[in-house]
Each structure stands twice: as C-alpha cells, then as structure tokens.
Design a protein around this motif. Sequence first.
Motif, PDB file in Angstrom:
ATOM      1  N   ALA A  19       0.833  -1.205   0.000  1.00 17.18           N
ATOM      2  CA  ALA A  19       0.000   0.000   0.000  1.00 17.18           C
ATOM      3  C   ALA A  19       0.870   1.257   0.000  1.00 17.18           C
ATOM      4  O   ALA A  19       0.580   2.221  -0.714  1.00 17.18           O
ATOM      5  CB  ALA A  19      -0.922  -0.005   1.212  1.00 17.18           C
ATOM      6  N   GLN A  20       1.946   1.231   0.770  1.00 18.25           N
ATOM      7  CA  GLN A  20       2.868   2.369   0.834  1.00 18.25           C
ATOM      8  C   GLN A  20       3.473   2.655  -0.535  1.00 18.25           C
ATOM      9  O   GLN A  20       3.662   3.803  -0.910  1.00 18.25           O
ATOM     10  CB  GLN A  20       3.967   2.084   1.845  1.00 18.25           C
ATOM     11  CG  GLN A  20       5.025   3.163   1.939  1.00 18.25           C
ATOM     12  CD  GLN A  20       6.195   2.754   2.819  1.00 18.25           C
ATOM     13  OE1 GLN A  20       6.220   1.674   3.399  1.00 18.25           O
ATOM     14  NE2 GLN A  20       7.173   3.614   2.923  1.00 18.25           N
ATOM     15  N   LYS A  21       3.770   1.598  -1.272  1.00 21.77           N
ATOM     16  CA  LYS A  21       4.366   1.737  -2.604  1.00 21.77           C
ATOM     17  C   LYS A  21       3.320   2.030  -3.682  1.00 21.77           C
ATOM     18  O   LYS A  21       3.668   2.266  -4.834  1.00 21.77           O
ATOM     19  CB  LYS A  21       5.128   0.464  -2.979  1.00 21.77           C
ATOM     20  CG  LYS A  21       6.279   0.130  -2.068  1.00 21.77           C
ATOM     21  CD  LYS A  21       7.433   1.059  -2.321  1.00 21.77           C
ATOM     22  CE  LYS A  21       8.631   0.620  -1.476  1.00 21.77           C
ATOM     23  NZ  LYS A  21       9.830   1.364  -1.837  1.00 21.77           N
ATOM     24  N   GLY A  22       2.041   1.966  -3.320  1.00 25.44           N
ATOM     25  CA  GLY A  22       0.979   2.234  -4.281  1.00 25.44           C
ATOM     26  C   GLY A  22       0.785   1.126  -5.300  1.00 25.44           C
ATOM     27  O   GLY A  22       0.371   1.379  -6.430  1.00 25.44           O
ATOM     28  N   VAL A  23       1.076  -0.105  -4.905  1.00 22.23           N
ATOM     29  CA  VAL A  23       0.946  -1.258  -5.796  1.00 22.23           C
ATOM     30  C   VAL A  23      -0.311  -2.025  -5.409  1.00 22.23           C
ATOM     31  O   VAL A  23      -0.498  -2.367  -4.245  1.00 22.23           O
ATOM     32  CB  VAL A  23       2.186  -2.183  -5.681  1.00 22.23           C
ATOM     33  CG1 VAL A  23       2.024  -3.419  -6.536  1.00 22.23           C
ATOM     34  CG2 VAL A  23       3.448  -1.426  -6.053  1.00 22.23           C
ATOM     35  N   GLU A  26      -3.590  -6.965  -7.153  1.00 18.48           N
ATOM     36  CA  GLU A  26      -3.681  -7.612  -8.461  1.00 18.48           C
ATOM     37  C   GLU A  26      -2.386  -7.415  -9.262  1.00 18.48           C
ATOM     38  O   GLU A  26      -1.875  -8.355  -9.871  1.00 18.48           O
ATOM     39  CB  GLU A  26      -4.865  -7.059  -9.243  1.00 18.48           C
ATOM     40  CG  GLU A  26      -5.095  -7.745 -10.555  1.00 18.48           C
ATOM     41  CD  GLU A  26      -6.366  -7.285 -11.241  1.00 18.48           C
ATOM     42  OE1 GLU A  26      -6.657  -7.832 -12.307  1.00 18.48           O
ATOM     43  OE2 GLU A  26      -7.072  -6.399 -10.724  1.00 18.48           O
ATOM     44  N   ARG A  27      -1.846  -6.208  -9.231  1.00 20.38           N
ATOM     45  CA  ARG A  27      -0.600  -5.940  -9.958  1.00 20.38           C
ATOM     46  C   ARG A  27       0.565  -6.745  -9.380  1.00 20.38           C
ATOM     47  O   ARG A  27       1.361  -7.320 -10.121  1.00 20.38           O
ATOM     48  CB  ARG A  27      -0.278  -4.450  -9.911  1.00 20.38           C
ATOM     49  CG  ARG A  27       1.016  -4.113 -10.618  1.00 20.38           C
ATOM     50  CD  ARG A  27       1.249  -2.637 -10.699  1.00 20.38           C
ATOM     51  NE  ARG A  27       2.652  -2.377 -10.905  1.00 20.38           N
ATOM     52  CZ  ARG A  27       3.286  -1.316 -10.474  1.00 20.38           C
ATOM     53  NH1 ARG A  27       2.639  -0.389  -9.802  1.00 20.38           N
ATOM     54  NH2 ARG A  27       4.567  -1.156 -10.701  1.00 20.38           N
ATOM     55  N   LEU A  28       0.674  -6.784  -8.060  1.00 20.99           N
ATOM     56  CA  LEU A  28       1.761  -7.549  -7.446  1.00 20.99           C
ATOM     57  C   LEU A  28       1.627  -9.033  -7.769  1.00 20.99           C
ATOM     58  O   LEU A  28       2.611  -9.699  -8.075  1.00 20.99           O
ATOM     59  CB  LEU A  28       1.789  -7.335  -5.933  1.00 20.99           C
ATOM     60  CG  LEU A  28       2.917  -8.039  -5.189  1.00 20.99           C
ATOM     61  CD1 LEU A  28       4.287  -7.635  -5.732  1.00 20.99           C
ATOM     62  CD2 LEU A  28       2.828  -7.766  -3.698  1.00 20.99           C
ATOM     63  N   ALA A  29       0.412  -9.543  -7.737  1.00 17.32           N
ATOM     64  CA  ALA A  29       0.190 -10.945  -8.086  1.00 17.32           C
ATOM     65  C   ALA A  29       0.609 -11.213  -9.532  1.00 17.32           C
ATOM     66  O   ALA A  29       1.282 -12.207  -9.818  1.00 17.32           O
ATOM     67  CB  ALA A  29      -1.275 -11.317  -7.879  1.00 17.32           C
ATOM     68  N   LEU A  30       0.255 -10.307 -10.419  1.00 17.69           N
ATOM     69  CA  LEU A  30       0.619 -10.461 -11.828  1.00 17.69           C
ATOM     70  C   LEU A  30       2.133 -10.414 -12.004  1.00 17.69           C
ATOM     71  O   LEU A  30       2.714 -11.242 -12.708  1.00 17.69           O
ATOM     72  CB  LEU A  30      -0.042  -9.354 -12.650  1.00 17.69           C
ATOM     73  CG  LEU A  30       0.207  -9.360 -14.149  1.00 17.69           C
ATOM     74  CD1 LEU A  30      -0.405 -10.617 -14.770  1.00 17.69           C
ATOM     75  CD2 LEU A  30      -0.386  -8.117 -14.786  1.00 17.69           C
ATOM     76  N   GLY A  58      11.045 -13.494  -0.209  1.00 22.23           N
ATOM     77  CA  GLY A  58      12.043 -12.557  -0.728  1.00 22.23           C
ATOM     78  C   GLY A  58      11.735 -12.120  -2.149  1.00 22.23           C
ATOM     79  O   GLY A  58      11.938 -10.970  -2.517  1.00 22.23           O
ATOM     80  N   TYR A  59      11.241 -13.030  -2.939  1.00 26.07           N
ATOM     81  CA  TYR A  59      10.886 -12.708  -4.322  1.00 26.07           C
ATOM     82  C   TYR A  59       9.737 -11.717  -4.357  1.00 26.07           C
ATOM     83  O   TYR A  59       9.766 -10.747  -5.100  1.00 26.07           O
ATOM     84  CB  TYR A  59      10.517 -13.985  -5.080  1.00 26.07           C
ATOM     85  CG  TYR A  59      10.122 -13.729  -6.514  1.00 26.07           C
ATOM     86  CD1 TYR A  59      11.096 -13.438  -7.471  1.00 26.07           C
ATOM     87  CD2 TYR A  59       8.799 -13.760  -6.908  1.00 26.07           C
ATOM     88  CE1 TYR A  59      10.749 -13.191  -8.782  1.00 26.07           C
ATOM     89  CE2 TYR A  59       8.441 -13.516  -8.226  1.00 26.07           C
ATOM     90  CZ  TYR A  59       9.416 -13.230  -9.163  1.00 26.07           C
ATOM     91  OH  TYR A  59       9.067 -12.977 -10.459  1.00 26.07           O
ATOM     92  N   ILE A  60       8.729 -11.935  -3.543  1.00 27.46           N
ATOM     93  CA  ILE A  60       7.565 -11.048  -3.526  1.00 27.46           C
ATOM     94  C   ILE A  60       7.969  -9.653  -3.079  1.00 27.46           C
ATOM     95  O   ILE A  60       7.649  -8.662  -3.732  1.00 27.46           O
ATOM     96  CB  ILE A  60       6.454 -11.599  -2.614  1.00 27.46           C
ATOM     97  CG1 ILE A  60       5.890 -12.895  -3.209  1.00 27.46           C
ATOM     98  CG2 ILE A  60       5.335 -10.577  -2.434  1.00 27.46           C
ATOM     99  CD1 ILE A  60       4.950 -13.637  -2.289  1.00 27.46           C
ATOM    100  N   THR A  61       8.679  -9.535  -1.970  1.00 25.50           N
ATOM    101  CA  THR A  61       9.064  -8.215  -1.481  1.00 25.50           C
ATOM    102  C   THR A  61      10.034  -7.528  -2.434  1.00 25.50           C
ATOM    103  O   THR A  61      10.016  -6.308  -2.559  1.00 25.50           O
ATOM    104  CB  THR A  61       9.653  -8.282  -0.061  1.00 25.50           C
ATOM    105  OG1 THR A  61      10.733  -9.199  -0.041  1.00 25.50           O
ATOM    106  CG2 THR A  61       8.602  -8.702   0.940  1.00 25.50           C
ATOM    107  N   GLY A  62      10.843  -8.297  -3.136  1.00 28.57           N
ATOM    108  CA  GLY A  62      11.753  -7.721  -4.122  1.00 28.57           C
ATOM    109  C   GLY A  62      11.021  -7.067  -5.279  1.00 28.57           C
ATOM    110  O   GLY A  62      11.489  -6.086  -5.845  1.00 28.57           O
ATOM    111  N   ARG A  63       9.874  -7.599  -5.635  1.00 32.41           N
ATOM    112  CA  ARG A  63       9.093  -7.054  -6.745  1.00 32.41           C
ATOM    113  C   ARG A  63       8.496  -5.691  -6.414  1.00 32.41           C
ATOM    114  O   ARG A  63       8.127  -4.953  -7.311  1.00 32.41           O
ATOM    115  CB  ARG A  63       7.972  -8.001  -7.154  1.00 32.41           C
ATOM    116  CG  ARG A  63       8.435  -9.354  -7.649  1.00 32.41           C
ATOM    117  CD  ARG A  63       9.318  -9.262  -8.856  1.00 32.41           C
ATOM    118  NE  ARG A  63       8.589  -8.713  -9.977  1.00 32.41           N
ATOM    119  CZ  ARG A  63       9.112  -8.400 -11.148  1.00 32.41           C
ATOM    120  NH1 ARG A  63      10.390  -8.575 -11.336  1.00 32.41           N
ATOM    121  NH2 ARG A  63       8.383  -7.912 -12.112  1.00 32.41           N
TER     122      ARG A  63
END
Length: 72
Positions: A19-23, A26-30, A58-63
């Motif tokens: 939320a802080q990053k404005g993502v 759905e976009r993060l999942a994609l 780590g992969y998720i937070t890296g995105r």
Amino acid sequence: MQENFTNTLYGAALRALRAQKGVSQERLALETSIGRRYMSDIENGRLLGHFPAPAGSGYITGRISAPRDFHP
C-alpha cells in the motif's frame, strides 16, 4: 502456532508495504506470476509454512522494492 503468527505478521507487513508503494494486490500478483487469490491468502496469513517458489517471501518483497532488511 508460531508459524501461523509469523505468516500473519508477514502478510500484514507485506500489505502495508504494498500500500505504501501504491501497488495493487492484483498488480503484485501479476508481477510475481501468482494468482491474486493466493496473494490475498498470503496477506491474510492463511497460508501455513513456507511459500513455494516463485512465491517466496524474498521474491515477492523484491518485486515491490522492499528494503533488503525487510523482516516483519
């Protein structure tokens, strides 16, 4: 029991960072090639144990450009 608490804590921290990053969820999942429902399960602490690749924490937070020391 500890594992479930850790999942809940990680999920809440991931949701706040996203939320802080404005993502959007759905976009993060994609971008991580996992389903939006699965992302929702992660954020709500409904998954037990470790996340399978490519959905590793780590992969998720890296995105979403999380700091390297991101550990909820």
